[in-house]
Design a protein around this motif. Structure first.
Motif, PDB file in Angstrom:
ATOM      1  N   ASN A  19       3.024  -8.799  -6.726  1.00 18.44           N
ATOM      2  CA  ASN A  19       3.970  -9.884  -6.442  1.00 18.44           C
ATOM      3  C   ASN A  19       5.348  -9.289  -6.197  1.00 18.44           C
ATOM      4  OD1 ASN A  19       4.586  -9.694  -9.479  1.00 18.44           O
ATOM      5  ND2 ASN A  19       6.035 -11.258  -8.821  1.00 18.44           N
ATOM      6  N   LEU A  45       4.964  -7.718   8.038  1.00 20.90           N
ATOM      7  CA  LEU A  45       5.659  -6.518   7.543  1.00 20.90           C
ATOM      8  C   LEU A  45       4.690  -5.606   6.797  1.00 20.90           C
ATOM      9  CD1 LEU A  45       8.617  -5.283   7.057  1.00 20.90           C
ATOM     10  CD2 LEU A  45       8.358  -6.206   4.764  1.00 20.90           C
ATOM     11  N   ASP A  47       1.485  -5.400   7.098  1.00 23.82           N
ATOM     12  CA  ASP A  47       0.228  -5.183   7.809  1.00 23.82           C
ATOM     13  C   ASP A  47      -0.238  -3.745   7.567  1.00 23.82           C
ATOM     14  OD1 ASP A  47      -1.870  -5.608   9.574  1.00 23.82           O
ATOM     15  OD2 ASP A  47      -0.754  -4.723  11.229  1.00 23.82           O
ATOM     16  N   GLY A  48      -1.481  -3.572   7.168  1.00 24.22           N
ATOM     17  CA  GLY A  48      -1.985  -2.237   6.886  1.00 24.22           C
ATOM     18  C   GLY A  48      -1.863  -1.854   5.416  1.00 24.22           C
ATOM     19  N   ILE A  49      -1.035  -2.578   4.686  1.00 21.71           N
ATOM     20  CA  ILE A  49      -0.903  -2.323   3.243  1.00 21.71           C
ATOM     21  C   ILE A  49      -1.585  -3.451   2.465  1.00 21.71           C
ATOM     22  CG2 ILE A  49       0.697  -2.090   1.312  1.00 21.71           C
ATOM     23  CD1 ILE A  49       2.731  -0.901   3.281  1.00 21.71           C
ATOM     24  N   VAL A  68       3.066 -13.544  -3.507  1.00 19.73           N
ATOM     25  CA  VAL A  68       1.910 -13.001  -4.218  1.00 19.73           C
ATOM     26  C   VAL A  68       0.917 -12.518  -3.171  1.00 19.73           C
ATOM     27  CG1 VAL A  68       0.050 -13.517  -5.831  1.00 19.73           C
ATOM     28  CG2 VAL A  68       2.316 -14.528  -6.163  1.00 19.73           C
ATOM     29  N   SER A  89       7.355   0.299  -5.134  1.00 22.23           N
ATOM     30  CA  SER A  89       8.331   0.489  -4.061  1.00 22.23           C
ATOM     31  C   SER A  89       8.224  -0.566  -2.958  1.00 22.23           C
ATOM     32  CB  SER A  89       8.169   1.890  -3.457  1.00 22.23           C
ATOM     33  OG  SER A  89       6.909   2.000  -2.813  1.00 22.23           O
ATOM     34  N   LEU A  90       7.261  -1.486  -3.064  1.00 24.60           N
ATOM     35  CA  LEU A  90       7.116  -2.505  -2.019  1.00 24.60           C
ATOM     36  C   LEU A  90       8.360  -3.387  -1.905  1.00 24.60           C
ATOM     37  CD1 LEU A  90       3.395  -3.576  -2.593  1.00 24.60           C
ATOM     38  CD2 LEU A  90       4.294  -2.208  -0.700  1.00 24.60           C
ATOM     39  N   ALA A  93      10.678  -1.943   0.579  1.00 26.43           N
ATOM     40  CA  ALA A  93      10.218  -2.154   1.955  1.00 26.43           C
ATOM     41  C   ALA A  93      10.552  -3.570   2.419  1.00 26.43           C
ATOM     42  CB  ALA A  93       8.703  -1.911   2.047  1.00 26.43           C
ATOM     43  N   LEU A  95      13.018  -5.481   1.346  1.00 25.93           N
ATOM     44  CA  LEU A  95      14.469  -5.632   1.525  1.00 25.93           C
ATOM     45  C   LEU A  95      14.951  -4.971   2.822  1.00 25.93           C
ATOM     46  CD1 LEU A  95      15.916  -5.144  -2.075  1.00 25.93           C
ATOM     47  CD2 LEU A  95      15.533  -7.276  -0.832  1.00 25.93           C
TER      48      LEU A  95
ATOM     49  N   LEU B 263      10.470 -13.180 -12.695  1.00 21.07           N
ATOM     50  CA  LEU B 263       9.358 -13.222 -11.737  1.00 21.07           C
ATOM     51  C   LEU B 263       8.470 -11.985 -11.790  1.00 21.07           C
ATOM     52  CD1 LEU B 263      11.141 -14.905  -8.707  1.00 21.07           C
ATOM     53  CD2 LEU B 263       9.375 -15.858 -10.193  1.00 21.07           C
ATOM     54  N   GLU B 265       5.640  -9.665 -12.369  1.00 18.07           N
ATOM     55  CA  GLU B 265       4.207  -9.846 -12.674  1.00 18.07           C
ATOM     56  C   GLU B 265       3.799 -11.307 -12.841  1.00 18.07           C
ATOM     57  OE1 GLU B 265       3.208  -7.141 -15.862  1.00 18.07           O
ATOM     58  OE2 GLU B 265       3.007  -5.476 -14.469  1.00 18.07           O
ATOM     59  N   ILE B 266       4.538 -12.201 -12.173  1.00 15.88           N
ATOM     60  CA  ILE B 266       4.193 -13.627 -12.202  1.00 15.88           C
ATOM     61  C   ILE B 266       3.542 -13.978 -10.874  1.00 15.88           C
ATOM     62  CG2 ILE B 266       5.187 -15.961 -12.179  1.00 15.88           C
ATOM     63  CD1 ILE B 266       5.238 -14.729 -14.918  1.00 15.88           C
ATOM     64  N   HIS B 267       2.514 -14.812 -10.918  1.00 11.04           N
ATOM     65  CA  HIS B 267       1.924 -15.310  -9.684  1.00 11.04           C
ATOM     66  C   HIS B 267       2.474 -16.719  -9.449  1.00 11.04           C
ATOM     67  CE1 HIS B 267      -1.505 -12.123  -9.985  1.00 11.04           C
ATOM     68  NE2 HIS B 267      -0.333 -11.626  -9.722  1.00 11.04           N
ATOM     69  N   LEU B 366       4.461   6.406   1.168  1.00 15.00           N
ATOM     70  CA  LEU B 366       4.578   5.175   0.390  1.00 15.00           C
ATOM     71  C   LEU B 366       4.089   3.945   1.149  1.00 15.00           C
ATOM     72  CD1 LEU B 366       7.932   5.765  -1.503  1.00 15.00           C
ATOM     73  CD2 LEU B 366       5.653   5.633  -2.485  1.00 15.00           C
ATOM     74  N   HIS B 367       4.491   3.812   2.419  1.00 20.97           N
ATOM     75  CA  HIS B 367       4.174   2.562   3.114  1.00 20.97           C
ATOM     76  C   HIS B 367       3.460   2.744   4.452  1.00 20.97           C
ATOM     77  CE1 HIS B 367       7.781   1.254   0.552  1.00 20.97           C
ATOM     78  NE2 HIS B 367       6.665   0.978  -0.088  1.00 20.97           N
ATOM     79  N   ASN B 370       3.258   2.244   9.930  1.00 18.97           N
ATOM     80  CA  ASN B 370       4.025   1.139  10.517  1.00 18.97           C
ATOM     81  C   ASN B 370       5.478   1.131  10.093  1.00 18.97           C
ATOM     82  OD1 ASN B 370       1.651   0.396  11.591  1.00 18.97           O
ATOM     83  ND2 ASN B 370       1.367  -1.473  10.377  1.00 18.97           N
ATOM     84  N   LEU B 371       5.698   1.312   8.801  1.00 21.20           N
ATOM     85  CA  LEU B 371       7.057   1.180   8.273  1.00 21.20           C
ATOM     86  C   LEU B 371       7.815   2.497   8.283  1.00 21.20           C
ATOM     87  CD1 LEU B 371       6.299  -1.242   5.290  1.00 21.20           C
ATOM     88  CD2 LEU B 371       7.413  -1.783   7.444  1.00 21.20           C
TER      89      LEU B 371
END
Lengths: 109, 444
Positions: A19, A45, A47-49, A68, A89-90, A93, A95, B263, B265-267, B366-367, B370-371
Motif C-alpha cells: 500500500n 506507472l 506497469d511491470g511491477i 492498495v 522504495s515504491l 517512485a 512521488l 496509513l 500497512e493499511i488497506h 529497484l523499479h 520502465n522507470l
C-alpha cells in the motif's frame, strides 16, 4: 511539476500486497490529488511491477489517498527475489510522477 | 477523565535500545511496549526452539530487559512485549533471572501462551492464501501462530504482572491490552476498541511516527535522527489520543508524521481487521496542538469477525545469489553482457530455477526498466538471483557469477555470493473459539 512538490508518501507491505499513501502537504490540494492521481495512472506507472489490482481509498479527513496494490511484491516479502523485498522504495517512485504544470487551473484531461 | 501514558520502545526486533531507556527514565510512562515480531520471525524462532527447548525468544530480549528494567521498576512502568516469539515461557524465565540479577525482587512476569496452533492445524484441510491446504505443506511446515487480541494481556495486568510477554499477538493488541485493563473497556464497545487499535497502530512502529522513515531533505527535514526519540501516546479513558515524545529527543511529531503512519500497512481504512474489533480509521482527523504534540480523533470500530488470522511459516525454496561490479565507460554494457553469460551458463549446466531475476544495481534494480530509462550510471553492480528446489543448485548461481572474474567481461570486481533456505509465510483464518490462551506467572 512532480507529485513530490505537493504530496508526501509512505509504503507499507502485507504479504504480496503493497500500500502506498499519497498525502497532500496542503489539505486544499486534496481535490487535485483525487482528480489527477487516479487508479489508472498509478497502474500505468507501476506497469511491470504490480501484477494485480490497484484500489484507491480516499481519506478527505487527512487529505490523503491510499493505493492498495495486489501481486506487487514478487510473491510476498518473505519469498521475493527483489532487492527491496518490502517495496519500501515504491513511495519514491510514485512521488516522481509528473503532474501538469497547469494542474491548479484544472485544464488537464 | 483519566489519562495514561504508553511509550513504544521498539518498532522491530533489531531496533535501537537507547530510545527505550530514555522513555523509561524520562517519559513519565505507565506502560512501555516493545513490538519485535515480524511476519517471518516466529518461524525462524520455532526452528531455534526445536534445536534447543529453552530457546526461541527474541535474541535481544536480555539486552533490552537489562537496559530498561531498573528504570521501569523505579518509575512504576509496566512492560508489554511480544519478544516471547516462539517461546514466551522461556522468555519469561529469562526475564525473571535478569530481574533477580538486578536485585528487582518481587517483580512479577507473565507469559501469555496459546498462539501456537501448529499441533491443531498441521493436518487440517484449511486453505492458505498460497493456493494449497495446510496439510499440503507436509513436513515443510515450520510454525503456525494465531494473532491474539488484547484480552489475555489485560488479564495478566489485572493479576498484577509488571512484565507481560507474548508470542504472536496482533501488534496493536500489545497497546489495547493495557487500555482494556486500565479503563475497563467492554469487549463489545466497538468504537472504543477501534480507538484503542488506532493508538496501537500509530505507536507500534516506534520511531516511524516521530520522524523516522520520513526525512526527505529539502522537502521533509527532520532534526537529529541519530538521537531519534520514540513516541508516547497520552490516551484518555474515552480513547482520545495525543501523540508526543520526550522533550529534547531527536525527531519530530507533526500532523504529517502521524498521517504517514496512520496509513502504513493499511488497506481499506474503514475496515482494519483485528482480533478484537474491525477498526475504522476512515474519518480520523489530526491536529497539531503544540510542539511535537498531535491530537488524533475520529477512529471508530465495528464488531469483530470472530476469526483470527494465523500465520504459517514453511520452507518454501532455496535462493542463490551472486553480485559483481563494473565501472567507467561501458559499465552498463559489460553488466548486461555479464548477466547474459550467467543466464547461459546456468542453462548449459542444467541448474533449474523456478524464478530467475537479474538486476543492474545503480541502474534498474529497484523499479525495473520502465522507470529507469535514460539514466546512465558511472558504475553498475550486477545481481543475479534465482529460486531453486535444492541448496546445491542455489549455490551454483553465485558460483556462475563468481567465475565471471576470469571468464566474463573486462574489469569485473568485488564478486560476492550467497545461498540460503527460504522460510516463507502464508496465512489462513481460524475460529477464535479454537484458540485457547493461558497466562503463566513467575516472580523474581
Amino acid at each position: 511539476m512532480k507529485l513530490r512538490d505537493i504530496a508526501h508518501s509512505r509504503t507499507g507491505d502485507k504479504g504480496n500486497t503493497s500500500n502506498v499513501s499519497v498525502i497532500a502537504y496542503d489539505p486544499s490540494d486534496y481535490e487535485l490529488l483525487c482528480a489527477y492521481v487516479t487508479t489508472d495512472r498509478v497502474k500505468q506507472l507501476f506497469d511491470g511491477i504490480v501484477n494485480g489490482e490497484v484500489t484507491r481509498y480516499e481519506l478527505p479527513g487527512i487529505g490523503a489517498l491510499n493505493f492498495v496494490m495486489t501481486e506487487a511484491l514478487g510473491g510476498g516479502v518473505t519469498r521475493s527475489l527483489a532487492i527491496d523485498a518490502h517495496g519500501k522504495s515504491l513511495s519514491s517512485a510514485l512521488l516522481n510522477m509528473d503532474l501538469p504544470d497547469d494542474l491548479r487551473s484544472g485544464s488537464y484531461e | 477523565m483519566r489519562t495514561i501514558r504508553i511509550g513504544a520502545g521498539a518498532g522491530y526486533s533489531g531496533d535501537r535500545i537507547e530510545p527505550a531507556v530514555e522513555l523509561a527514565e524520562k517519559g513519565k510512562l505507565d506502560y512501555l511496549v516493545f513490538e519485535c515480531l515480524a511476519e517471518r520471525t516466529i518461524a525462524l524462532a520455532q526452528a531455534a526452539r526445536l534445536k534447543d527447548p529453552s530457546a526461541g525468544f527474541d535474541p535481544l530480549l536480555e539486552a533490552r530487559m537489562k537496559a530498561v528494567l531498573p528504570a521501569c521498576r523505579a518509575n512504576g512502568v509496566r512492560i508489554v512485549t511480544n519478544m516471547g516469539a516462539a517461546n514466551p515461557v522461556s522468555a519469561a524465565r529469562a526475564t525473571t533471572a535478569i530481574a533477580r540479577q538486578l536485585g528487582l525482587r518481587g517483580l512479577k512476569i507473565a507469559a501469555v501462551t496459546g498462539d501456537d496452533v501448529l499441533g491443531d492445524l498441521k493436518n487440517s484441510d484449511r486453505h492458505l492464501d498460497i493456493g494449497c491446504t495446510v496439510e499440503g505443506l507436509g513436513n515443510r511446515i515450520a510454525s503456525a501462530n494465531a494473532y491474539l487480541g488484547g484480552a489475555s494481556i489485560a488479564q495478566a495486568l489485572r493479576d498484577g504482572a509488571d512484565v507481560v510477554i507474548t508470542g504472536r499477538a496482533a501488534d496493536p493488541s500489545l497497546f489495547l491490552g493495557p487500555l482494556i485493563h486500565e479503563f475497563d473497556w467492554a469487549m463489545d464497545d466497538w468504537p472504543l476498541l477501534g480507538r484503542g487499535i488506532l493508538v496501537g497502530h500509530l505507536l507500534e512502529c516506534a520511531g516511524q511516527v516521530t520522524g523516522g522513515y520520513f526525512a526527505d531533505p529539502g522537502y521533509k527535514d527532520v532534526k537529529d535522527l541519530a538521537r531519534l526519540g520514540f513516541p508516547i501516546g497520552e490516551v484518555r479513558e474515552d480513547g482520545d489520543l495525543i501523540v508526543t515524545k520526550v522533550a529534547g529527543s531527536g525527531g519530530r511529531v507533526t500532523a504529517a508524521t502521524v498521517k504517514e503512519q496512520l496509513l502504513y500497512e493499511i488497506h481499506d481504512p474503514a475496515r482494519y481487521f483485528q482480533p478484537d474489533v474491525v477498526a475504522d480509521f476512515s474519518r480520523v482527523q489530526v491536529e497539531e496542538i503544540g510542539e511535537d504534540r498531535v491530537h488524533v480523533i475520529g477512529a471508530s470500530g465495528t464488531p469483530k469477525t470472530g476469526e483470527l488470522k494465523v500465520s504459517v511459516g514453511y520452507i518454501d525454496s532455496y535462493v542463490g545469489e551472486g553480485q559483481i561490479s563494473y565501472a567507467g565507460p561501458g559499465a552498463h554494457e559489460r553488466g548486461r553482457l555479464a548477466i547474459e553469460i550467467v543466464r547461459e551458463r546456468l542453462a548449459l549446466s542444467g541448474v533449474e530455477t523456478s524464478e530467475l531475476r537479474s538486476d543492474l544495481i545503480g541502474s534498474n534494480a529497484l523499479h525495473g526498466e520502465n522507470l529507469s530509462l535514460g539514466c546512465q550510471p558511472y558504475e553498475v553492480r550486477v545481481r543475479v538471483i534465482g529460486r531453486t528446489e535444492t541448496l546445491a543448485e542455489a549455490r551454483r548461481i553465485g558460483e556462475e557469477v563468481e567465475t565471471l572474474y576470469t571468464n566474463g567481461p573486462a574489469g569485473g570486481g568485488g564478486a560476492w555470493k550467497s545461498a540460503r533456505e527460504v522460510v516463507a509465510v502464508a496465512s489462513t483464518l481460524i475460529p477464535e473459539a479454537d484458540v485457547r490462551t493461558a497466562v503463566q506467572y513467575f516472580e523474581a
